[in-house]
Design an enzyme around this catalytic site. Structure first.
Site, PDB file in Angstrom:
ATOM      1  N   ASP A   1       0.177  -2.352   1.422  1.00 39.56           N
ATOM      2  CA  ASP A   1       0.041  -3.273   0.289  1.00 39.56           C
ATOM      3  C   ASP A   1       1.442  -3.635  -0.213  1.00 39.56           C
ATOM      4  O   ASP A   1       2.384  -3.656   0.566  1.00 39.56           O
ATOM      5  CB  ASP A   1      -0.844  -2.625  -0.794  1.00 39.56           C
ATOM      6  CG  ASP A   1      -1.561  -3.671  -1.638  1.00 39.56           C
ATOM      7  OD1 ASP A   1      -0.893  -4.601  -2.107  1.00 39.56           O
ATOM      8  OD2 ASP A   1      -2.781  -3.549  -1.841  1.00 39.56           O
TER       9      ASP A   1
ATOM     10  N   HIS B   1       2.987  -6.092   1.785  1.00 39.58           N
ATOM     11  CA  HIS B   1       2.682  -7.392   1.186  1.00 39.58           C
ATOM     12  C   HIS B   1       3.852  -7.958   0.380  1.00 39.58           C
ATOM     13  O   HIS B   1       3.690  -8.889  -0.390  1.00 39.58           O
ATOM     14  CB  HIS B   1       1.427  -7.298   0.308  1.00 39.58           C
ATOM     15  CG  HIS B   1       0.173  -7.010   1.091  1.00 39.58           C
ATOM     16  ND1 HIS B   1      -1.061  -6.919   0.524  1.00 39.58           N
ATOM     17  CD2 HIS B   1      -0.016  -6.795   2.427  1.00 39.58           C
ATOM     18  CE1 HIS B   1      -1.968  -6.659   1.467  1.00 39.58           C
ATOM     19  NE2 HIS B   1      -1.354  -6.572   2.624  1.00 39.58           N
TER      20      HIS B   1
END
Ligand SMILES: *[C@@H]1O[C@H](CO)[C@@H](O)[C@H](O)[C@H]1NC(C)=O
Ligand SMILES: *[C@@H]1O[C@H](CO)[C@@H](O)[C@H](O)[C@H]1NC(C)=O
Length: 395
Positions: free
Chosen positions: A222, A245
């Site tokens: 993430d 991310h």
């Protein structure tokens, strides 16, 4: 492709300061506490939670500064909260590895594995944390009944926090969580979780002020770093991010009433094969939140899907609010950003219709798309462009 920047002197200074700090301790009458003497066992099987708590209790009561030493070996810890306030400063010096139990149910439902609460002047040097995430992620993916996901190490309502040289592996969720803290330095940390692992943010900051994160390598499933509501004066420097991310401000606008994010700098960092580079995201619904005085400077993108992105219609799930975001985004600078984009949309600002992005600055940007020509797209955004910007700026 080294980038130099005068602020690296800050880190050198910090490093030297830390160094002196140690020597001061070694030669002073500081309390030195080895967890082994409190019954901890380095065999990786024995539950050392109570021993660590007893060691903490001694350190916390000490009028002298104290050092809690964790030698080499593997220490099994269940959920543990180190409570302050304490009498003096405490250093944790960790040579060993702390592991969470394989049975994720035994961490309970608090959402925390290792938590420092209301502590003033706490430093962690070295150490490896293994959150044993994979079995928990399997539970989540199977949509079975799972306990609340546990962050690996958290600091809440604490001041003057330092984390130096820590390695964190496979947290169930956020690896390092900073919440309601003042004056935090995180440096030389390594964070690693597989690229597909769910919600494994590297570092999350919220409701905190004066946070510096530098010289760290973050590979996750993430956000490498997420800066959430109520964060001010955040400095992020020399981060190697990817997979993951990217570095995100948000998600903002989760609540109607929300404290915004202000004065965040991300500089001298490299993103490799990440989903995003630098991102600001908010939900498309009413909110009084904001993000302002944000600088993204001296960044290199290697094959990044969305190198520069503002997404004010953020909605990763299925039930999207489909309204206009109330979050006000202003004074955001993108300076000296270069490298490659893995999609044609290398600059994509999708701002709120009701609260357009104001004071956006693009300066000296060169983002190329390897398979064609890169594009920039701006919706509801205003500002100015300085120097060469490739793809051509859309403001
Ligand atoms: C912005 O944050 C930095 C630390 O990241 C701090 O040094 C600076 O004083 C802050 N600026 C303002 C105007 O508060
Ligand atoms: C932009 O980057 C590409 C690829 O690295 C390079 O070939 C090109 O010369 C750069 N353009 C400018 C104006 O710097």
């Amino acid at each position: 492709m080294a980038i130099t920047h005068p602020t690296s002197y800050n880190s050198i200074f910090l490093f030297l300061a830390t160094f002196n700090f140690f020597f001061f301790f070694e030669y002073s009458s500081a309390t030195y506490i080895n967890v082994i003497n409190y019954g901890a066992n380095p065999n990786g099987q024995f539950d050392s939670t109570m021993s660590f708590l007893r060691a903490w209790s001694s350190a916390c009561k000490s009028k002298e500064p104290s050092t809690i030493y964790v030698p080499q070996g593997i220490f099994l810890l269940k959920q543990v909260t180190f409570w302050g306030p304490c009498m003096n400063k405490i250093d944790f010096r960790i040579d060993g590895t702390l592991i969470a139990p394989l049975d994720y149910w035994s961490l309970g439902n608090s959402g925390y594995w290792i938590l420092f609460m209301k502590v003033n002047r706490i430093s962690i040097y070295g150490g490896t944390l293994d959150g044993k995430g994979p079995s928990y992620w399997r539970c989540r993916r199977g949509r079975r009944n799972c306990p609340v996901e546990a962050r690996s190490i958290s600091f809440s309502w604490s001041n003057n926090v330092m984390v130096n040289g820590l390695t964190s592996l496979n947290s169930q969720t956020v690896h390092i969580a900073i919440d309601h803290c003042n004056n935090v330095v995180i440096q030389d940390v390594k964070i690693r979780a597989p690229s597909g692992s769910p919600n494994t943010d590297g570092i999350n900051v919220q409701f905190s002020t004066g946070v510096t994160i530098s010289h760290s390598t973050i590979m996750t499933g993430d956000d490498c770093i997420s800066i959430s509501q109520g964060s001010t004066n955040v400095w992020i420097e020399r981060i190697a991010c990817g997979p993951g991310h990217g570095i995100s401000i948000g998600s903002l606008g989760t609540n109607v009433k929300e404290v915004g994010v202000e004065n965040v700098t991300v500089t001298d960092s490299v993103f490799t094969k990440t989903e995003n580079g630098v991102r600001i995201k908010s939900w498309a619904q009413p909110s009084n939140g904001y993000a302002r005085d944000i600088v993204f400077r001296n960044l290199i993108m290697h094959n990044v899907y969305n190198p520069i992105i503002i997404d004010q219609r953020y909605c990763p799930g299925r039930q999207c609010p489909h309204q206009s975001s109330g979050v006000k985004i202003s004074k955001v600078s993108y300076e000296h950003i270069r490298g490659s984009s893995a999609s044609p949309a290398s600059i994509n600002l999708d701002c709120s219709e009701s609260n357009p992005c104001l004071g956006i600055k693009f300066e000296d940007i060169n983002l190329t798309y390897l398979k064609g020509s890169a594009k920039s797209s701006c919706r509801n955004a205003a500002g100015n462009t300085i120097g060469v910007v490739i793809p051509r700026g859309c403001l």
